[in-house]
Design an enzyme around this catalytic site. Structure first.
Site, PDB file in Angstrom:
ATOM      1  CE  LYS A   1      19.767   0.951 -30.692  1.00 30.41           C
ATOM      2  NZ  LYS A   1      19.188   1.949 -31.426  1.00 30.41           N
ATOM      3  CG  HIS A   2      16.242  -7.251 -26.742  1.00 26.01           C
ATOM      4  ND1 HIS A   2      16.987  -8.064 -26.263  1.00 26.01           N
ATOM      5  CD2 HIS A   2      16.315  -6.413 -25.618  1.00 26.01           C
ATOM      6  CE1 HIS A   2      17.128  -7.949 -24.939  1.00 26.01           C
ATOM      7  NE2 HIS A   2      16.519  -7.137 -24.456  1.00 26.01           N
ATOM      8  CD  GLU A   3      17.250  -9.621 -35.223  1.00 27.02           C
ATOM      9  OE1 GLU A   3      16.773  -8.475 -35.612  1.00 27.02           O
ATOM     10  OE2 GLU A   3      18.419 -10.014 -35.402  1.00 27.02           O
TER      11      GLU A   3
ATOM     12  CG  ASP B   1      18.166 -11.011 -28.862  1.00 28.36           C
ATOM     13  OD1 ASP B   1      17.319 -10.312 -28.296  1.00 28.36           O
ATOM     14  OD2 ASP B   1      18.286 -10.988 -30.047  1.00 28.36           O
TER      15      ASP B   1
END
Length: 689
Positions: free
Chosen positions: A308-310, A319
């Site tokens: 998942k995105h930071e 990312d």
């Protein structure tokens, strides 16, 4: 002789599969590291003291990435308030977890059970509600679906001193085990396929070398009947040389080709064995890698946090992919415009194509791939204006027009230039004097424009006054910065989007909401960040120019990729001070900070160097299977978004809280798009805009 290449291929595949099964079995038998013998005995004693009615209590139902914590309070002078803080939350306020009542009498602790996060290490803070003082602070790493007990009791031999001991009641599951198994399986398949292709294609070239001259001699002997042999010659070449397909198409964003356009009726000489002019497969492989990871991440990534995105500063796997896609789009722009200008295309005609492609990307992003569909039927009231395709469209427009203004048709045959370059090869290798550095010096107006554009980003980011927020704020807001600026998410970037687009027309569920508990909408594809995506694409243009100006000079190309990577890496280190949060400008995907661009460009040049050598120079790898979706990227991206919720890309799971089931579903869906891209490639179906 023992089955030949096919027998060796089957034997190797069998060995790889056996190795995968054995590795998976070993991983399945492994357990998480446990305490030493003395610690285990101490925990056993504490477990024996646990009241028998604990199991009778209604325990909270655990979800994915959670563990069960049972707090036993023997504190006799007041209730306990328990707070928690994730290590992943930078300069954050502690969050209330649970309140545990005072112990009724010695030896009879009061009990409270609560679910705690197992994604990252956490710190537990226990406070006395009566005297308002800290009792203890514990830093601990919980495992998924583990069962833990925290004993808070008087410390023996001390007055008014408490001890806090953590006990493991049930070991957690190894939630990463499905990833290990999947990785081994896919690596085995990839290696088997690559080795198989090598043994298949090697005899093919020998066969072509022997067969086509035979057909040529037959053609000379038969004279007028030569046309009867042409279909046979063409069929052999097409079927047994897969790289021949490359010359037939251009990808959707102007992907490069080293071959001119051919008519359907090719001359006989076109099939003679000359050094092949082939498409740069490394670029399509690069694009395919970014695209496939993007599809996997968008489908859920097995619900693992690192897919998942930071939340704010830093990087995860998710990312990496979008900026890489932007980078390789820039490389494709440089090569395709040069190719079309060399064929005599009018600049005005090319400008019309650029405008049309940009418009189509923006329209598709707003009307087809719009995440605000989840808020109800799409209407203007909740329409998200920014987005991935919208940013690609705007970035493509600016960079392509900028390149069109200054681009020149680089000749395919640069024999004279190569002689000059060979003359200078012993005198200078690092950006030598003319004509070798034309890829930079000849395009100085472009660099001036890009630097001015970046200066605009810096000035707006650090000088624009934002109401209620400190000037130059780069934080997440919410509980970050110890809760001082809860409504300042993204600083100037968030403020501009909310001011110009309206809060209802940007992304409603940004990634910092999970950990930082942000309170305002924020769009990671907003207006201000588009400036740095243009810079990212322009660095990709520079990579494309290196391939143009140093065509077939593999050492020069590889050296320049390495030098650009090193330079960008140094810039990133200075901007970030080689830290995640303490730098001048941290790496941040939500902001598309300039350090994010330089860091991802550093990785992009390294990856392109590796792929160019492996795929186009040494020919050790064909780029499969990533090459196929890389050739049809817009179709795969739009298709995976549109059909995300349909079978066979999604189905009802038996256990929705299982990483294994989510990972299986997401990998199957992603693999299906690779298969679809391969089938379309074989049928020569490509969606171009």
């Amino acid at each position: 002789m023992g089955g030949g290449p096919w027998g060796a291929r089957r034997a190797l595949a069998a060995a790889l599969l056996v190795a995968s099964v054995l590795s998976a079995a070993l991983l399945a038998r492994g357990e998480l590291p446990g305490p030493d013998t003395q610690e285990r005995e101490r925990q056993q004693q504490l477990q024996e003291q646990q009241p028998q009615d604990t199991n009778k209590r209604k325990l909270p139902e655990l979800k994915m990435d959670q563990a069960l914590l049972i707090i036993h309070n023997e504190f006799l002078h007041g209730d306990l308030n328990v707070y928690w803080l994730s290590d992943h939350c930078y300069e954050c306020l502690y969050q209330f977890l649970v309140s545990v009542p005072v112990s009724p009498k010695p030896g009879h602790p009061s009990i409270a059970a609560v679910a705690v996060s197992s994604q990252h290490p956490v710190t537990l803070l226990l406070n006395d509600t009566l005297e308002k003082k800290e009792i203890c602070r514990i830093h601990y790493v919980f495992g998924e679906f583990g069962n833990y007990s925290l004993w808070v009791k008087p410390h023996y031999g001390g007055i008014n001193q408490m001890s806090c001991d953590m006990v493991v009641n049930e070991n957690p599951v190894n939630s990463n085990l499905p990833i290990y198994i999947a990785f081994l399986i896919y690596i085995a398949i990839l290696i088997s396929s690559s080795v198989g292709n090598f043994f298949v294609n090697f005899p093919t070239h020998i066969f072509l070398a022997a067969t086509i001259p035979q057909l040529d001699r037959m053609a000379k002997e038969t004279g007028p009947s030569i046309s009867q042999l042409d279909p046979v010659r063409n069929w052999l070449y097409k079927k047994m040389n897969p790289r021949e397909t490359d010359r037939l198409i251009n990808s959707e964003l102007g992907s490069p080709t080293r071959a001119e356009s051919y008519s359907s009726d090719l001359q006989v000489e076109a099939w003679r064995l000359t050094p092949p002019v082939h498409r740069l497969r490394s670029l399509d492989t690069f694009r395919g890698i970014a695209l496939i990871i993007m599809v996997f991440v968008n489908y859920g990534g097995g619900k693992y946090w690192f897919f998942k995105h930071e939340s704010w500063n830093g990087l995860t796997v998710a990312d990496l992919v979008f900026p890489w896609f932007v980078f390789i789009m820039g490389s494709s722009i440089a090569l395709s415009l040069s190719s079309m200008l060399r064929r005599g295309c009018s600049r005005w005609k090319l400008l019309g194509k650029i405008l049309w492609r940009s418009l189509l990307l923006c329209v598709m992003g707003i009307l087809i791939v719009n995440p605000n569909y989840c808020l109800g039927p799409l209407s203007w009231d909740k329409l998200r204006i920014p987005g991935v395709l919208q940013r690609l469209g705007l970035t493509y427009l600016v960079v392509a027009v900028l390149e069109l203004l200054f681009a020149r048709a680089v000749p395919e045959n640069s024999t004279m230039e190569n002689k000059q370059l060979r003359t200078h090869r012993n005198s200078s290798l690092v950006f030598p004097s003319t004509p070798q550095n034309r890829d930079i010096i000849s395009y100085w107006p472009q660099w001036i424009f890009i630097l001015m554009l970046e200066a605009v980003w810096v000035c707006v980011t650090f000088l624009l006054p934002v109401p209620g927020c400190p000037t130059g704020y780069l934080g997440p807001g919410g509980i970050g910065d110890f809760g001082k600026y809860p409504n300042c998410t993204g600083g100037a970037a968030g403020y501009i989007d909310r001011l110009l687009l309206g809060e209802d027309h940007i992304y409603q569920h940004p990634s910092p909401n999970v950990i930082y508990h942000t309170k305002v909408a924020y769009d990671p594809e907003g207006l201000l960040g588009t400036i740095n995506s243009i810079v990212m694409a322009f660095l990709g243009v520079q990579a494309g120019k290196i391939l143009l100006f140093y065509k077939d000079q593999h050492k020069q190309i590889l050296l320049r990729f390495l030098l650009w990577s090193a330079m960008l890496g140094v810039i990133s280190g200075v901007l970030t001070k080689f830290s995640q949060n303490e730098g001048f400008i941290p790496v941040n995907k939500n902001l598309w900070s300039i350090s994010y661009v330089t860091t991802l460009s550093f990785f992009a040049f390294l990856l392109l160097l590796f792929l160019y050598f492996l795929v186009d120079v040494a020919r050790l790898w064909s780029g499969a299977p990533f090459f196929y979706p890389g050739m049809n990227s817009i179709l795969v991206y739009v298709g995976h978004e549109v059909f995300e919720n349909y079978f066979p890309f999604q189905w009802k799971m038996e256990d929705y809280q299982s990483h294994k089931e989510h990972l299986t579903q997401n990998l199957v869906a992603t693999s299906l798009w690779v298969v679809i891209a391969y089938v379309l490639y074989r049928k020569r179906i490509f969606w171009k805009i």
